[in-house]
Enzyme design. Structure first.
Site, mmCIF file in Angstrom:
data_model
loop_
_atom_site.group_PDB
_atom_site.id
_atom_site.type_symbol
_atom_site.label_atom_id
_atom_site.label_comp_id
_atom_site.label_asym_id
_atom_site.label_seq_id
_atom_site.Cartn_x
_atom_site.Cartn_y
_atom_site.Cartn_z
ATOM 1 N N ASN A 14 0.840 -1.213 0.000
ATOM 2 C CA ASN A 14 0.000 0.000 0.000
ATOM 3 C C ASN A 14 0.868 1.253 0.000
ATOM 4 O OD1 ASN A 14 -3.062 -0.508 0.239
ATOM 5 N ND2 ASN A 14 -2.170 -2.061 1.590
ATOM 6 N N ASN A 107 -6.549 4.712 8.276
ATOM 7 C CA ASN A 107 -6.089 3.327 8.305
ATOM 8 C C ASN A 107 -6.794 2.565 7.190
ATOM 9 O OD1 ASN A 107 -4.822 0.948 9.358
ATOM 10 N ND2 ASN A 107 -6.767 0.373 10.325
ATOM 11 N N SER A 136 -11.627 -1.657 3.853
ATOM 12 C CA SER A 136 -12.223 -0.388 4.280
ATOM 13 C C SER A 136 -11.122 0.608 4.611
ATOM 14 C CB SER A 136 -13.046 -0.581 5.559
ATOM 15 O OG SER A 136 -13.983 -1.623 5.430
ATOM 16 N N GLU A 143 -11.621 3.567 19.228
ATOM 17 C CA GLU A 143 -12.117 2.194 19.115
ATOM 18 C C GLU A 143 -11.350 1.465 18.014
ATOM 19 O OE1 GLU A 143 -16.051 -0.312 17.818
ATOM 20 O OE2 GLU A 143 -16.241 1.854 17.995
ATOM 21 N N ASP A 145 -10.239 -0.337 14.959
ATOM 22 C CA ASP A 145 -10.922 -0.604 13.681
ATOM 23 C C ASP A 145 -12.370 -0.121 13.704
ATOM 24 O OD1 ASP A 145 -8.598 -1.845 12.736
ATOM 25 O OD2 ASP A 145 -9.218 -3.794 13.524
ATOM 26 N N GLN A 173 -7.765 -4.267 -4.558
ATOM 27 C CA GLN A 173 -8.728 -3.201 -4.266
ATOM 28 C C GLN A 173 -8.149 -2.179 -3.279
ATOM 29 O OE1 GLN A 173 -11.453 -2.792 -5.985
ATOM 30 N NE2 GLN A 173 -10.893 -4.648 -7.130
HETATM 31 C C1 GAR Z 1 -3.022 -4.770 4.223
HETATM 32 O O1 GAR Z 1 -3.781 -5.801 3.662
HETATM 33 C C2 GAR Z 1 -3.813 -4.027 5.260
HETATM 34 O O2 GAR Z 1 -5.181 -4.007 4.995
HETATM 35 C C3 GAR Z 1 -3.524 -4.829 6.498
HETATM 36 O O3 GAR Z 1 -2.181 -5.182 6.393
HETATM 37 C C4 GAR Z 1 -1.846 -5.333 5.020
HETATM 38 C C5 GAR Z 1 -0.557 -4.612 4.740
HETATM 39 O O4 GAR Z 1 -0.111 -4.882 3.453
HETATM 40 N N1 GAR Z 1 -3.759 -4.062 7.680
HETATM 41 C C6 GAR Z 1 -4.234 -4.575 8.814
HETATM 42 O O5 GAR Z 1 -4.501 -5.760 8.950
HETATM 43 C C7 GAR Z 1 -4.432 -3.572 9.926
HETATM 44 N N2 GAR Z 1 -5.177 -4.131 10.995
HETATM 45 P P1 GAR Z 1 1.064 -4.037 2.823
HETATM 46 O O6 GAR Z 1 2.187 -3.980 3.867
HETATM 47 O O7 GAR Z 1 1.479 -4.817 1.627
HETATM 48 O O8 GAR Z 1 0.542 -2.681 2.497
#
Ligand code: GAR
Length: 210
Positions: A14, A107, A136, A143, A145, A173
């Site tokens: 990301n 986040n 999301s 709180e 998430d 996505q």
């Molecule tokens: C992503 O899928 C994100 O949604 C998740 O960690 C991954 C990081 O991927 N985040 C969580 O679970 C937060 N609770 P990335 O390091 O390749 O961006």
């Protein structure tokens, strides 16, 4: 140009989309620093390749959550960010830290919130027999998430899918919606007021409950 600090703990895919769009002038903001709580996070390498400042702050060097979050806050604030972006930052944040960045911290979570807060979201969705899953982007509040959702993307779950297949489908996505939301924020179109997300002066509807 808005100043963005990105927090990571791992791969940083990301982060990569944000770096790419920042470099292409499509984000309305600049990623000025990337901070990881893990020295081995591959996202740090991605940031170095992009020529972005990096820092590692290991939670293992701090006795408790409060002292780590205080040091993290100091480090982040030294970069004078307009926006803090959590991109796979796998730490629970203290209330004081969250309050400090209220309305300017986003986040991304790999589920259709409010479903599957916490960990192992893909596995839990498969085990529940869900045929729909997703991700999301939300403002961070105290709180876990639980802050107001700005944008979600949905993907199908097919019979025979495993965790890795679903995770890959969700990540495609994630890479589409996270830069879009960051851009809205940088353009001044997205705010949080009274624990609600607003886009272009209109409150976004709260997401339905599972
Ligand atoms: C992503 O899928 C994100 O949604 C998740 O960690 C991954 C990081 O991927 N985040 C969580 O679970 C937060 N609770 P990335 O390091 O390749 O961006």
């Amino acid at each position: 140009m808005k100043r963005i600090v990105v927090l990571i703990s791992g791969n940083g895919s990301n982060l990569q989309t944000l770096l790419d769009q920042s470099a292409a002038g499509q984000l309305g903001g600049e990623v000025v620093a990337v901070v990881s709580n893990k020295a081995e996070a591959y996202g740090l390498e991605r940031a170095r390749i992009a020529g972005t400042t990096t820092a590692v702050l290991s939670n293992k060097d701090y006795g408790d959550r409060d002292s780590f979050d205080a040091a993290l806050m100091q480090l982040i604030d030294s970069h004078e960010p307009d926006l803090v972006v959590l991109a796979g930052f796998m730490r629970i944040l203290t209330p004081g830290f969250v309050r400090h960045y209220q309305g300017r911290m986003l986040n991304i979570h790999p589920s259709l919130l409010p479903r599957y807060q916490g960990l192992h979201t893909h596995q839990r969705a498969i085990e529940a027999g869900d045929t729909e899953h997703g991700c999301s982007v939300h403002f961070v509040t105290e709180e876990l998430d639980g802050g107001p959702v700005v944008l979600q993307a949905r993907v199908p779950i097919f019979a025979g899918d495993d965790e890795a297949t679903v995770a890959g489908r969700v990540q495609v996505q994630e890479h589409a919606i996270y830069p879009l939301v960051v851009r809205w924020f940088c353009e001044g179109r997205l705010t949080m007021q009274q624990e609600q997300a607003w886009l272009d002066g209109v409150p976004l509807p709260a997401q339905g409950h599972a």
